[in-house]
Design an enzyme around this catalytic site. Structure first.
Site, short mmCIF file in Angstrom:
data_model
loop_
_atom_site.label_atom_id
_atom_site.label_comp_id
_atom_site.label_asym_id
_atom_site.label_seq_id
_atom_site.Cartn_x
_atom_site.Cartn_y
_atom_site.Cartn_z
N GLY A 59 0.81 -1.21 0.00
CA GLY A 59 0.00 0.00 0.00
C GLY A 59 0.85 1.26 0.00
O GLY A 59 1.95 1.28 0.54
N GLN A 60 0.32 2.27 -0.65
CA GLN A 60 0.98 3.57 -0.64
C GLN A 60 -0.10 4.59 -0.34
O GLN A 60 -0.91 4.92 -1.20
CB GLN A 60 1.62 3.84 -2.02
CG GLN A 60 2.14 5.27 -2.21
CD GLN A 60 3.38 5.54 -1.35
OE1 GLN A 60 4.43 4.96 -1.57
NE2 GLN A 60 3.24 6.43 -0.38
N THR A 62 -1.52 8.32 1.59
CA THR A 62 -1.14 9.72 1.70
C THR A 62 -0.11 9.89 2.81
O THR A 62 0.74 10.76 2.76
CB THR A 62 -2.39 10.55 2.07
OG1 THR A 62 -3.50 9.99 1.37
CG2 THR A 62 -2.23 12.00 1.71
N LYS A 82 2.49 -0.37 8.77
CA LYS A 82 2.17 0.94 8.20
C LYS A 82 3.18 1.96 8.71
O LYS A 82 3.22 2.26 9.91
CB LYS A 82 0.73 1.33 8.59
CG LYS A 82 0.27 2.65 8.01
CD LYS A 82 -1.23 2.81 8.22
CE LYS A 82 -1.71 4.18 7.81
NZ LYS A 82 -3.16 4.32 7.93
N ASP A 183 -13.38 8.21 6.33
CA ASP A 183 -12.69 7.89 5.08
C ASP A 183 -13.14 6.54 4.54
O ASP A 183 -12.33 5.69 4.19
CB ASP A 183 -11.17 7.91 5.28
CG ASP A 183 -10.41 8.08 3.95
OD1 ASP A 183 -11.08 8.36 2.93
OD2 ASP A 183 -9.19 7.92 3.92
N1 ATP Z 1 -3.83 -4.80 8.19
C1 ATP Z 1 -3.68 -4.77 6.87
N2 ATP Z 1 -3.61 -5.93 6.16
C2 ATP Z 1 -3.45 -5.91 4.84
N3 ATP Z 1 -3.36 -4.79 4.10
C3 ATP Z 1 -3.44 -3.62 4.72
C4 ATP Z 1 -3.59 -3.53 6.14
N4 ATP Z 1 -3.63 -2.23 6.48
C5 ATP Z 1 -3.51 -1.53 5.32
N5 ATP Z 1 -3.40 -2.36 4.25
C6 ATP Z 1 -3.25 -1.99 2.84
O1 ATP Z 1 -2.56 -0.76 2.73
C7 ATP Z 1 -3.39 0.24 2.14
C8 ATP Z 1 -3.11 1.58 2.76
O2 ATP Z 1 -3.34 1.50 4.17
P1 ATP Z 1 -4.12 2.68 4.92
O3 ATP Z 1 -5.38 2.92 4.19
O4 ATP Z 1 -4.22 2.33 6.35
O5 ATP Z 1 -3.07 3.85 4.71
P2 ATP Z 1 -3.24 5.36 4.27
O6 ATP Z 1 -1.89 5.89 4.17
O7 ATP Z 1 -4.13 6.05 5.21
O8 ATP Z 1 -3.91 5.18 2.87
P3 ATP Z 1 -4.75 6.21 1.97
O9 ATP Z 1 -4.21 7.55 2.16
O10 ATP Z 1 -4.55 5.66 0.58
O11 ATP Z 1 -6.16 6.05 2.42
C9 ATP Z 1 -4.83 -0.26 2.33
O12 ATP Z 1 -5.70 0.26 1.33
C10 ATP Z 1 -4.64 -1.76 2.21
O13 ATP Z 1 -4.58 -2.14 0.85
MG MG Z 2 -6.43 4.17 3.17
#
Ligand code: ATP
Ligand code: MG
Length: 409
Positions: A59-60, A62, A82, A183
């Site tokens: 995942g990538q 923000t 994360k 979100d």
């Molecule tokens: N516990 C987990 N198990 C598997 N994949 C995960 C998990 N947590 C996050 N991911 C993957 O990583 C992605 C990004 O995580 P998250 O949404 O928590 O981060 P973010 O930086 O807030 O993302 P965004 O800004 O794109 O919403 C998720 O859309 C998912 O695909």
């Molecule tokens: Mg997210």
């Protein structure tokens, strides 16, 4: 995870000798001493991230990257790591990550992602004496955006009900605990290989109190544009749980359409798409809407009929589902169905029953993990040519926005 773990971040802040003292004078510690101190610092309640081996990037967001990790002491145990984006380390640990951690500590539910712990990598001179922090979660094999973008993944009606029931159970639980997610989108909905749904990404979540007469003053710059409800687009700052139910409605429709139903490029464009699907935004259908700052400033399409069922029934082909969708995508947030009432809707109590669906069996046919990040075609601008046009489209006026990263504080 105890609150003590969190306090270790503050421990460093308070104990690390800084070059400027409280009265503004320079202290005797030179920058090299400080670097050495930081290098040797051990967080008392925060394990070293090297206990996990990073396996792949999944995942990538923000606010940083997400990796799949393997627990070195138990190779069968996978986690999601994360990374906390330390964009301004002078201000210490980011408040957004602190908020996410605090909220996740409060929420323990089968349909909410489980935060195991916070880890850090050691600071040393080749990373400019910076610590990197990771939020460590139980690993889920898929996210809903990844699953929906794979044409080989086919959900039957019972399986769709099972997913939506779990999504609403998760929302019911967080709302009962006075937390707004803010979100909701398919990429923030995780699914384990056993078919258990987990709401994830509490990076924008916050505690709420019921809308008051004096008015709460929450920011309305939340929720990814395509899933943003009309009250936020019109500048409401005294909103509540219905903001998440709108997102649930968008996700529900997506279970059949397989792509986000309203892909606006700007806030104005998003309001146009909403009006074309849900009917014109007027004080007749939404008493009090005229009080919002942006009601007069935005160009709101006039004379639009409500067409939610008409437009979606070709995809959905189930009367109870169409009725629930119609109740989730209600313009006036005070009339929008809440999670509790939605769970009582006929959709979940008519055959095929969600309890009889076996998602794990269906998912067992797919050995590869599916994540939005690994399915870039889903993002706007990279959409595959064979994809259908969103059920709501109107002139984009040439402004491009992926809709996935429109998160401003
Ligand atoms: N516990 C987990 N198990 C598997 N994949 C995960 C998990 N947590 C996050 N991911 C993957 O990583 C992605 C990004 O995580 P998250 O949404 O928590 O981060 P973010 O930086 O807030 O993302 P965004 O800004 O794109 O919403 C998720 O859309 C998912 O695909
Ligand atoms: Mg997210």
């Amino acid at each position: 995870m105890s609150v003590k773990r969190l306090s270790s971040f503050h421990y460093l802040k308070n104990h690390c000798p800084s070059s400027i003292s409280q009265d503004g004078k320079t202290e005797e510690f030179g920058s090299r001493d400080r670097e050495k101190y930081v290098e040797e610092f051990n967080f008392p309640f925060c394990d070293d991230a090297s206990k996990y081996e990073r396996v792949a990037k999944i995942g990538q967001g923000t606010f940083g990257e997400v990796f799949k990790g393997k627990d070195k002491s138990n190779p069968k145990k996978y986690v999601a790591m994360k990374k906390v984006l330390m964009d301004n380390e002078k201000e210490g640990f980011p408040i957004t990550a602190l908020r996410e951690i605090r909220i996740l500590q409060l929420l323990e539910h089968v349909n909410v992602v489980h935060l195991i712990e916070i880890c850090r990598t050691k600071a040393h001179s080749n990373n400019k004496s910076k610590f990197t922090f990771y939020l460590i979660f139980d690993f889920c094999e898929h996210d809903l955006a990844g699953l929906l973008s794979n044409v080989n993944v086919v959900f039957n009606l019972g399986e769709i009900k099972k997913i939506l029931q779990q999504l609403l159970e998760g929302l019911w639980f967080i709302h009962r605990n006075n937390i707004l997610h803010r979100d909701m989108k398919a990429a923030n909905v995780l699914i384990t290989k056993n078919g258990v749904l987990k709401l994830a990404d509490f990076g924008l979540a916050r505690a709420f109190s019921l809308p008051t007469k004096e008015g709460n003053r929450y920011t309305n710059r939340v929720v990814t544009l395509w899933y943003r409800p009309p009250e936020l687009l019109l500048g409401d700052r005294n909103y509540g749980p219905p903001v998440d139910l709108w997102g649930a409605g968008c996700i529900m429709a997506e279970m059949w359409t397989r792509y986000p139903i309203m892909q606006g490029n700007t806030e104005q464009h998003q309001l146009n798409l909403i009006s074309h699907l849900c009917g014109s935004i007027t004080p007749e259908v939404w008493p009090g809407v005229e009080k919002f700052d942006l009601y007069k400033k935005m160009e709101l399409p006039k004379g639009q009929r409500r067409k939610v069922i008409e437009r979606l029934k070709h995809y959905v082909q189930n009367d109870a589902a169409c009725d629930l969708l119609d109740k989730l995508l209600i313009l006036d947030p005070s009339k929008r169905i809440d999670a509790d009432t939605a769970l009582d809707h006929d959709f979940f109590w008519l055959d095929p029953l969600p309890a009889e669906a076996d998602l794990s069996k269906m998912l067992a046919r797919h050995t590869q993990s599916m994540f939005e990040y690994l399915a870039p075609k889903r993002r706007a601008g990279h959409r595959a040519h064979h994809r259908q046009v969103p059920i709501c489209s109107s002139n984009t006026k040439g402004i491009i926005d992926t809709g996935f990263h429109d998160r401003i504080f």
